[in-house]
Scaffold this active site. Sequence first.
Site, PDB file in Angstrom:
ATOM      1  N   GLU A 287      35.769  52.412  39.343  1.00 42.24           N
ATOM      2  CA  GLU A 287      35.380  52.018  37.992  1.00 42.24           C
ATOM      3  C   GLU A 287      34.101  52.748  37.588  1.00 42.24           C
ATOM      4  O   GLU A 287      33.012  52.353  38.016  1.00 42.24           O
ATOM      5  CB  GLU A 287      35.121  50.516  37.925  1.00 42.24           C
ATOM      6  CG  GLU A 287      36.332  49.651  38.161  1.00 42.24           C
ATOM      7  CD  GLU A 287      36.039  48.207  37.807  1.00 42.24           C
ATOM      8  OE1 GLU A 287      36.706  47.680  36.913  1.00 42.24           O
ATOM      9  OE2 GLU A 287      35.135  47.619  38.420  1.00 42.24           O
TER      10      GLU A 287
ATOM     11  N   GLY B 118      39.931  44.624  32.506  1.00 43.54           N
ATOM     12  CA  GLY B 118      39.011  43.610  32.010  1.00 43.54           C
ATOM     13  C   GLY B 118      39.484  43.005  30.703  1.00 43.54           C
ATOM     14  O   GLY B 118      40.351  42.139  30.668  1.00 43.54           O
ATOM     15  N   GLY B 119      38.924  43.492  29.592  1.00 45.91           N
ATOM     16  CA  GLY B 119      39.182  42.898  28.283  1.00 45.91           C
ATOM     17  C   GLY B 119      40.650  42.791  27.915  1.00 45.91           C
ATOM     18  O   GLY B 119      41.097  41.774  27.357  1.00 45.91           O
TER      19      GLY B 119
ATOM     20  N   ASN C  73      41.033  41.099  35.669  1.00 48.89           N
ATOM     21  CA  ASN C  73      39.732  40.527  36.013  1.00 48.89           C
ATOM     22  C   ASN C  73      39.207  39.827  34.772  1.00 48.89           C
ATOM     23  O   ASN C  73      38.716  40.470  33.848  1.00 48.89           O
ATOM     24  CB  ASN C  73      38.767  41.621  36.475  1.00 48.89           C
ATOM     25  CG  ASN C  73      37.394  41.060  36.806  1.00 48.89           C
ATOM     26  OD1 ASN C  73      37.229  39.865  37.012  1.00 48.89           O
ATOM     27  ND2 ASN C  73      36.389  41.925  36.853  1.00 48.89           N
ATOM     28  N   TRP C  74      39.324  38.515  34.756  1.00 46.47           N
ATOM     29  CA  TRP C  74      38.930  37.748  33.567  1.00 46.47           C
ATOM     30  C   TRP C  74      37.422  37.620  33.417  1.00 46.47           C
ATOM     31  O   TRP C  74      36.936  37.169  32.384  1.00 46.47           O
ATOM     32  CB  TRP C  74      39.555  36.359  33.633  1.00 46.47           C
ATOM     33  CG  TRP C  74      41.027  36.347  33.334  1.00 46.47           C
ATOM     34  CD1 TRP C  74      41.790  37.382  32.882  1.00 46.47           C
ATOM     35  CD2 TRP C  74      41.923  35.232  33.469  1.00 46.47           C
ATOM     36  NE1 TRP C  74      43.096  36.990  32.726  1.00 46.47           N
ATOM     37  CE2 TRP C  74      43.203  35.680  33.075  1.00 46.47           C
ATOM     38  CE3 TRP C  74      41.768  33.917  33.882  1.00 46.47           C
ATOM     39  CZ2 TRP C  74      44.321  34.839  33.084  1.00 46.47           C
ATOM     40  CZ3 TRP C  74      42.874  33.082  33.896  1.00 46.47           C
ATOM     41  CH2 TRP C  74      44.139  33.538  33.496  1.00 46.47           C
ATOM     42  N   LYS C  75      36.683  37.941  34.472  1.00 44.37           N
ATOM     43  CA  LYS C  75      35.221  37.813  34.447  1.00 44.37           C
ATOM     44  C   LYS C  75      34.840  36.379  34.062  1.00 44.37           C
ATOM     45  O   LYS C  75      35.520  35.434  34.473  1.00 44.37           O
ATOM     46  CB  LYS C  75      34.620  38.880  33.521  1.00 44.37           C
ATOM     47  CG  LYS C  75      35.089  40.289  33.887  1.00 44.37           C
ATOM     48  CD  LYS C  75      34.379  41.374  33.130  1.00 44.37           C
ATOM     49  CE  LYS C  75      34.913  42.731  33.545  1.00 44.37           C
ATOM     50  NZ  LYS C  75      34.174  43.838  32.904  1.00 44.37           N
TER      51      LYS C  75
ATOM     52  N   SER D 286      37.898  50.223  30.543  1.00 45.77           N
ATOM     53  CA  SER D 286      38.496  50.299  29.204  1.00 45.77           C
ATOM     54  C   SER D 286      39.971  50.690  29.245  1.00 45.77           C
ATOM     55  O   SER D 286      40.446  51.465  28.421  1.00 45.77           O
ATOM     56  CB  SER D 286      37.702  51.269  28.313  1.00 45.77           C
ATOM     57  OG  SER D 286      36.376  50.797  28.133  1.00 45.77           O
TER      58      SER D 286
ATOM     59  N   GLU E 208      29.386  44.899  38.023  1.00 48.11           N
ATOM     60  CA  GLU E 208      28.534  43.863  37.440  1.00 48.11           C
ATOM     61  C   GLU E 208      27.834  43.062  38.524  1.00 48.11           C
ATOM     62  O   GLU E 208      26.700  42.591  38.341  1.00 48.11           O
ATOM     63  CB  GLU E 208      29.372  42.956  36.533  1.00 48.11           C
ATOM     64  CG  GLU E 208      29.801  43.685  35.265  1.00 48.11           C
ATOM     65  CD  GLU E 208      31.007  43.090  34.578  1.00 48.11           C
ATOM     66  OE1 GLU E 208      31.446  43.681  33.579  1.00 48.11           O
ATOM     67  OE2 GLU E 208      31.529  42.050  35.042  1.00 48.11           O
TER      68      GLU E 208
ATOM     69  N   GLY F 119      34.051  48.121  29.655  1.00 51.12           N
ATOM     70  CA  GLY F 119      33.765  47.306  28.486  1.00 51.12           C
ATOM     71  C   GLY F 119      33.139  48.051  27.331  1.00 51.12           C
ATOM     72  O   GLY F 119      32.670  47.449  26.369  1.00 51.12           O
TER      73      GLY F 119
ATOM     74  N   HIS G 140      32.220  44.503  42.547  1.00 50.47           N
ATOM     75  CA  HIS G 140      32.347  44.917  41.148  1.00 50.47           C
ATOM     76  C   HIS G 140      30.998  45.394  40.629  1.00 50.47           C
ATOM     77  O   HIS G 140      29.943  44.880  41.020  1.00 50.47           O
ATOM     78  CB  HIS G 140      32.870  43.756  40.304  1.00 50.47           C
ATOM     79  CG  HIS G 140      33.269  44.162  38.918  1.00 50.47           C
ATOM     80  ND1 HIS G 140      32.351  44.312  37.904  1.00 50.47           N
ATOM     81  CD2 HIS G 140      34.476  44.478  38.392  1.00 50.47           C
ATOM     82  CE1 HIS G 140      32.979  44.697  36.806  1.00 50.47           C
ATOM     83  NE2 HIS G 140      34.270  44.792  37.072  1.00 50.47           N
TER      84      HIS G 140
END
Length: 248
Positions: free
Chosen positions: A166, A233-234, A10-12, A212, A96, A172, A94
Site C-alpha cells: 500500500e 478501504g473506502g 478494510n472498514w477501518k 484508492s 495507519e 484514501g 497497516h
Amino acid sequence: MTRKTVIVANWKMNKTEKEALLFMDEFAPLLKKGQEAYIAAPFTSLPALVSHETSASIFIGAQNMSQHKNGAFTGEVSIKMLRSLGVQFVILGHSERRHIFGETDEMLKAKVDLAVDEDIPFIFCIGETLEQRESGQMEQVLRRQISSALKGKSGADLKKIILAYEPVWAIGTGKAATPQMADEAHNYCRTILSEIVSKNFAESITILYGGSVKPENSKELLGQSHIDGFLVGGASLDPQSFAKLTNL
C-alpha cells in the site's frame, strides 16, 4: 504459477454492529457462487459478524492485534481473544498503525512472530510515503519493512501470510499508483522474498495492492503479472461497490 486471488475489505473505524449486519445482509447475496470475500471489521462488530456469517466464502478478520499474549495492556486485544471469537485472519502493519499510532518495525516483528506461533492467517502491510518515493527510497523502505519482520522465517512458517503493498500516498487520497508502478513494486517485493525466504515462496505468495482501489481501476490493476488482489478501504464500505470488486 497460479496464485490465489484475494479481495479484502478494510472498514477501518467505520460501521456500528447494526450497520455491519445490514451491510452483510445486502452484500452476501451479491457474491457470486465460488467467489470469496474477506472483511476486516472493527473489534466491536466481530462477534456479531462471526455469528451472523454462515457462508463458507466470506471470512471475517480483525484489523489489528497486540504483540502481547496477555497482561497489563489497557485497551489492547490479544490473539487469544480473537481466536475465542472465531476470527479467521488479522491485518498487521497497516500504514495507519505505523504512521498514526507509531507502530515500529520491532513491534510488528513481534506481532508477526506471534501470528506465526499461533498459526493464524495474517495480512502484512508494507508501503512507502510520497516523500520516500520521490526521494528514491521506495526499494529501501520495502526491503526494511519486509526483512525486519520476515527474515529468518521459512516458507513453512509463512504458509498463512498474505502481503499487502500500500503506497501510503495513495491511501484514501483518490490518487492510485498506476498499474505499472504497482506491479513494479510487487515484483520488487517478490525479489526480496526470494532472497530472504526462497524463490518458490516468492512466486507462490499472494500480494495485494491497496490504495484508492475502486471498481473503475480494478480490472487493469488485477491484470498485472504480480498483483493478486486488493486491500480495499473506502470502496469496501458500500456493499454494491465491494461486490463489484469481489466478483471480478
